[in-house]
Design a protein around this motif. Structure first.
Motif, PDB file in Angstrom:
ATOM      1  N   UNK A 216       3.180  11.961  -6.176  1.00  0.00           N
ATOM      2  CA  UNK A 216       2.570  12.278  -7.919  1.00  0.00           C
ATOM      3  C   UNK A 216       4.252  13.373  -7.766  1.00  0.00           C
ATOM      4  N   UNK A 217       3.504  13.956  -6.664  1.00  0.00           N
ATOM      5  CA  UNK A 217       4.885  15.926  -6.976  1.00  0.00           C
ATOM      6  C   UNK A 217       6.421  14.658  -6.541  1.00  0.00           C
ATOM      7  N   UNK A 218       6.985  13.611  -6.563  1.00  0.00           N
ATOM      8  CA  UNK A 218       8.136  13.290  -5.805  1.00  0.00           C
ATOM      9  C   UNK A 218       8.255  13.386  -7.237  1.00  0.00           C
ATOM     10  N   UNK A 219       8.050  12.372  -8.126  1.00  0.00           N
ATOM     11  CA  UNK A 219       8.116  11.743  -9.596  1.00  0.00           C
ATOM     12  C   UNK A 219       8.466  13.215 -10.356  1.00  0.00           C
ATOM     13  N   UNK A 220       7.431  14.457 -10.790  1.00  0.00           N
ATOM     14  CA  UNK A 220       8.161  15.109 -11.195  1.00  0.00           C
ATOM     15  C   UNK A 220       8.698  16.188 -10.678  1.00  0.00           C
ATOM     16  N   UNK A 221       9.630  15.661  -9.474  1.00  0.00           N
ATOM     17  CA  UNK A 221      10.730  16.837  -8.938  1.00  0.00           C
ATOM     18  C   UNK A 221      11.643  16.403 -10.120  1.00  0.00           C
ATOM     19  N   UNK A 222      12.170  14.860  -9.551  1.00  0.00           N
ATOM     20  CA  UNK A 222      12.967  14.058 -10.376  1.00  0.00           C
ATOM     21  C   UNK A 222      12.691  14.388 -11.346  1.00  0.00           C
ATOM     22  N   UNK A 223      11.588  14.253 -12.425  1.00  0.00           N
ATOM     23  CA  UNK A 223      11.604  13.903 -13.536  1.00  0.00           C
ATOM     24  C   UNK A 223      12.090  15.191 -14.379  1.00  0.00           C
ATOM     25  N   UNK A 224      11.841  16.402 -14.077  1.00  0.00           N
ATOM     26  CA  UNK A 224      12.195  17.732 -14.573  1.00  0.00           C
ATOM     27  C   UNK A 224      13.130  18.802 -13.414  1.00  0.00           C
ATOM     28  N   UNK A 225      13.375  18.218 -12.820  1.00  0.00           N
ATOM     29  CA  UNK A 225      13.617  19.316 -11.828  1.00  0.00           C
ATOM     30  C   UNK A 225      12.747  20.438 -11.133  1.00  0.00           C
ATOM     31  N   UNK A 226      11.339  20.023 -11.309  1.00  0.00           N
ATOM     32  CA  UNK A 226      10.275  20.602 -10.736  1.00  0.00           C
ATOM     33  C   UNK A 226       9.965  21.946 -11.857  1.00  0.00           C
ATOM     34  N   UNK A 227      10.688  21.509 -13.470  1.00  0.00           N
ATOM     35  CA  UNK A 227       9.906  22.298 -14.224  1.00  0.00           C
ATOM     36  C   UNK A 227       8.200  22.722 -14.663  1.00  0.00           C
ATOM     37  N   UNK A 228       7.801  20.871 -14.114  1.00  0.00           N
ATOM     38  CA  UNK A 228       6.300  20.824 -14.304  1.00  0.00           C
ATOM     39  C   UNK A 228       6.391  21.211 -12.570  1.00  0.00           C
TER      40      UNK A 228
END
Length: 362
Positions: A216-228
């Motif tokens: 879950x965390x890795x997805x959002x890190x790659x999705x918007x560079x950690x902005x989420x």
């Protein structure tokens, strides 16, 4: 249970010794071609597959499979693997296969230890288990290896390179978390705060849940560079519903406004009921498993996505793989990942019907 043909029956019909029949069935050689042909003709006349009957005859006894699962009386999710196991057993009972359940409290490691020790005292031919607690499960699997008892895992995968490990059937827990993140990203504004809610005791010991969170965390890190921003909410020990509601009241007030939540277990219905009671309809939910309460809340629009981990198939194919190994001596595919189905209110009836039909057809 259907009558099984014994080595004695084949030997009498072919007018040879039992040892000769055994050598033919197991391809051990030292049998004259004409005698071998005579025995094979008897097998064909009996209209049985040679590899199946051979192994069944060789044992000439019941094969006992022990099943180590969380108690489905405490968590309805585990009813589905049990349903799959029971269906599989109806398909293979004529081979002389029996199953014995050992159920533990999934919130109590000591319960797991006690049930697993009791299981080993029965000396089963094979074991199907859900290794919920990492440390205790690793110790148990080491005992299985020492005793030479083959085992197969479902729902949680503890990778072990040893001869008794037949493999794993279930979901890829890391990819489950990735998928949950992707689904939630469709529902929230960029740069929002999302949460991972664990409703489990001893979270660091629940490796499969931590893998979901990592995905879950890795997805959002790659999705918007950690902005989420991703925050963890862990409620342990799991107690009364009001205790959970009080915990969520405190947590949701202490962090920046959360716009989406993933629950790592099948208990997302509790979170949906909380949000409904607090009129927090701006928070989107993604959860797991098509248990009755989750399905109802999905249909009502209180849950946006459910990821189906196919627990029925985990139980069914777990048993069938063990039977293939014990009776047919087949080589088992070590890791068998089941598909991650995405259910929404528009297609949930299909999945519910498909599961119901599977119980009849399989």
């Amino acid at each position: 249970m259907k009558n099984r043909i014994r080595i004695k029956d084949i030997a009498e019909r072919a007018k040879v010794s039992r040892g000769t029949v055994d050598r033919v069935l197991h391809n051990r050689g030292n049998v004259a071609p004409e005698i071998k042909q005579k025995i094979q003709q008897v097998l064909e006349e009996l209209n049985y597959e040679r590899n199946i009957i051979a192994s069944t005859l060789a044992y000439n006894r019941l094969l006992r499979i022990a099943v180590l699962l969380p108690d489905f009386a405490d968590d309805p999710f585990w009813e589905e693997p049990k349903n799959g196991i029971d269906m599989a057993m109806r398909s293979v009972e004529h081979y002389g296969v029996t199953v014995q359940y050992f159920l533990f409290d999934q919130d109590d490691t000591q319960s797991f230890v006690e049930q697993s020790d009791t299981l080993l005292e029965t000396s089963p031919d094979a074991i199907l288990l859900a290794p919920d607690f990492f440390n205790e499960s690793m110790a148990f699997l080491e005992k299985c290896q020492q005793k030479g008892i083959p085992y197969m895992q479902i729902n949680t995968h503890l990778a072990r390179q040893e001869s008794c490990n037949l493999g794993y059937i279930g979901q890829d827990t890391y990819q489950s978390g990735v998928l949950a993140g992707r689904l939630l990203s469709y529902l929230i504004p960029h740069g929002s705060t999302v949460g991972v809610l664990h409703l489990e005791k001893g979270l660091p010991n629940a490796r499969h849940l931590m893998e979901k969170e990592k995905g879950f965390r890795d997805f959002f890190e790659s999705y918007d560079g950690g902005k989420t921003s991703v925050v963890q909410l862990a409620f342990s020990p799991f107690g009364a519903r009001q205790d959970l509601f009080d915990f969520l009241d405190q947590q949701l007030l202490s962090v920046r406004e959360i716009r989406g939540l993933m629950v790592t277990t099948s208990r997302i219905f509790l979170l949906a009921e909380y949000l409904q009671a607090r009129a927090l309809d701006h928070i989107s939910l993604v959860g797991f498993d098509l248990i009755e309460k989750n399905v109802q809340l999905l249909e009502e629009g209180k849950i946006q996505f459910l990821i189906n981990q196919n627990p029925f198939k985990q139980g069914y194919y777990g048993i069938m793989n063990i039977v293939e190994y014990l009776i047919k001596k087949s080589e088992i595919d070590g890791t068998q990942m089941l598909p991650l189905d995405v259910a929404v209110k528009e297609n949930i009836h299909y999945y519910v019907k498909a599961t119901r039909d599977l119980r009849v057809v399989v």
